[in-house]
Design an enzyme around this catalytic site. Structure first.
Site, PDB file in Angstrom:
ATOM      1  N   HIS A  59       0.896  -1.159   0.000  1.00 34.40           N
ATOM      2  CA  HIS A  59       0.000   0.000   0.000  1.00 34.40           C
ATOM      3  C   HIS A  59       0.936   1.210   0.000  1.00 34.40           C
ATOM      4  O   HIS A  59       1.344   1.695   1.076  1.00 34.40           O
ATOM      5  CB  HIS A  59      -0.887   0.031   1.240  1.00 34.40           C
ATOM      6  N   HIS A 267      -1.747 -12.422   4.352  1.00 33.52           N
ATOM      7  CA  HIS A 267      -1.589 -12.503   5.813  1.00 33.52           C
ATOM      8  C   HIS A 267      -1.871 -13.899   6.361  1.00 33.52           C
ATOM      9  O   HIS A 267      -0.952 -14.628   6.721  1.00 33.52           O
ATOM     10  CB  HIS A 267      -2.419 -11.454   6.559  1.00 33.52           C
ATOM     11  N   ASP A 317       3.673  -4.302   2.448  1.00 37.93           N
ATOM     12  CA  ASP A 317       2.413  -3.840   3.026  1.00 37.93           C
ATOM     13  C   ASP A 317       2.409  -2.343   3.324  1.00 37.93           C
ATOM     14  O   ASP A 317       2.341  -1.522   2.414  1.00 37.93           O
ATOM     15  CB  ASP A 317       2.086  -4.671   4.254  1.00 37.93           C
TER      16      ASP A 317
END
Length: 420
Positions: A59, A267, A317
């Protein structure tokens, strides 16, 4: 016209090889690879050449939280309090700042030997202006940084299971799955086919109802796109799924979707062994993000991840720290802390570094549907080099890189054969 490079060492299946030349073709792929087949070559003296690493989950905009999310009243810090800080960042981020943070993140990845990124992109809408404008902005930032990108375009329909979008979530959302798909289809025309491609993502069971997830997965299969989704990162997500659907998220997905190598669950820090066994048997992937999972107190992935046949990839992430050597180390070290034993991700020869590096390269490429992550004819000519340390035996040099160095070891980086 193709060109040929000749480093001191080349990382090939089986380990580092000396005396090898590597051909880079005009189309940005590797050609011939072998022992001294050309009279003239670009010598990379004192350097070892390795396949570029593949970041399967990012992200980019969350890089903007650096230095802003590590202060909290005693015993109050959690994933959910961090999420509120992330929402505040998203609310105030305009197109220019979104581009800036994305560019900084992508450049940092490249400098550390990451040549491909799966950008799990859900901040679609600017504060005002055209809907989905930021989809193009993130592609532009990747192009400017020189990184190969798979834009994992994220569908986000609800604020939580059965709840409407609120606050910053409205900048993530689509009116319906059909509206979201239409926005994805508009992106195809502007892609740079040499370095840009698309994938489909459902944010999570919290943000997308199961019927829409089924439809999105089917659409991805029809289009030949990869499909990604956050799965069982937090216990609260599991509780909400059980309350609504009577099943945990992963069990629900396994029962409703025909999963295969195109699918990646991100995850799975709270997944059950039985369901993970079914997931890996389907050929699907799990993307682990060790630094972020540690930072957000998500938990340690189950030790079944270490078993043979588990298709794994790595991601950065939230990008609070971008260094794949650290991601590889923490992937291994977390399991050592859990078990009290050294050597979790052990290859057939007893080595750990080779298995970790395979996850960071080929595993990520598999998750993103890329022909990359290997120095092999026909694969993308994405690579990086590191200085050769003559004091380290050749057989131990990858171990030294993975366990004793950091991203500063990287000297040169190429994507599609072009130095970036």
């Amino acid at each position: 016209m193709s060109r040929i490079v000749e480093p001191d060492l080349v990382w090939l299946p089986g380990g580092f090889q000396s005396g090898h030349q590597v051909e880079i073709l005009d189309d940005g792929t590797f050609g011939r690879i072998g022992e001294s087949f050309a009279e003239t070559a670009e010598r990379l003296s004192g350097e070892a050449l390795l396949p570029g690493m593949v970041n399967a989950h990012s992200h980019a905009f969350q890089r903007g939280l650096r230095g802003k999310s590590e202060t909290f009243p005693r015993e109050s810090g959690s994933f959910w309090s961090w999420r509120e800080q992330m929402y505040r960042l998203a609310e105030r981020m305009d197109s220019r700042e979104f581009h800036r943070q994305s560019l900084l993140a992508f450049r940092e990845m490249v400098r550390g030997g990451i040549t491909s990124v799966g950008e799990f992109h859900y901040l679609h809408h600017p504060p005002a202006g055209d809907e989905y404008e930021l989809d193009r902005v993130v592609l532009d930032a990747a192009r400017e940084a020189g990184i190969r990108i798979v834009l994992l375009d994220v569908c986000y329909l609800s604020g939580d299971v059965g709840e409407p979008l609120r606050g910053a979530q409205t900048r993530f959302g689509s009116a319906s799955a059909e509206t979201f798909v239409a926005s994805v289809e508009r992106l195809f025309a502007g892609l740079d086919s040499r370095s840009q491609s698309l994938g489909i993502a459902a944010h999570s069971i919290r943000a997308v109802p199961i019927e829409a997830i089924v439809a999105l997965h089917l659409w991805a299969l029809e289009k030949g796109l990869v499909f990604h989704m956050h799965v069982e990162e937090q216990q609260r997500e599991i509780e909400a799924s059980v309350a609504r659907y009577g099943k945990r998220p992963l069990a629900l997905l396994l029962d409703r979707l025909e999963l295969g190598p195109e699918s990646s669950a991100v995850h799975c820090t709270h997944s059950q062994i039985e369901e993970l066994t079914r997931l890996f048997a389907s050929g699907a992937n799990v993307v682990i993000c060790p630094l972020t999972e540690a930072n957000l107190a998500d938990g340690i992935p189950p030790d079944s991840m270490t078993r043979a046949g588990a298709h794994l990839a790595l991601g950065t992430d939230s990008n609070s720290r971008i260094d794949f050597t650290e991601e590889m180390r923490l992937l291994e070290y977390a399991q050592r802390l859990r078990s009290g034993r050294r050597g979790a991700f052990v290859g057939s020869d007893g080595r750990v570094a080779e298995r970790l590096f395979q996850i960071a390269t080929e595993g990520g490429a598999r998750s993103l549907g890329l022909r990359a992550g290997r120095i092999e004819s026909g694969y993308a000519a994405d690579f990086f080099t590191v200085a050769v340390d003559e004091e380290i035996p050749v057989a131990e040099r990858l171990t030294e890189l993975v366990f004793s160095r950091d991203r500063s070891a990287v000297k040169q980086v190429a994507v599609g054969g072009r130095y970036v």
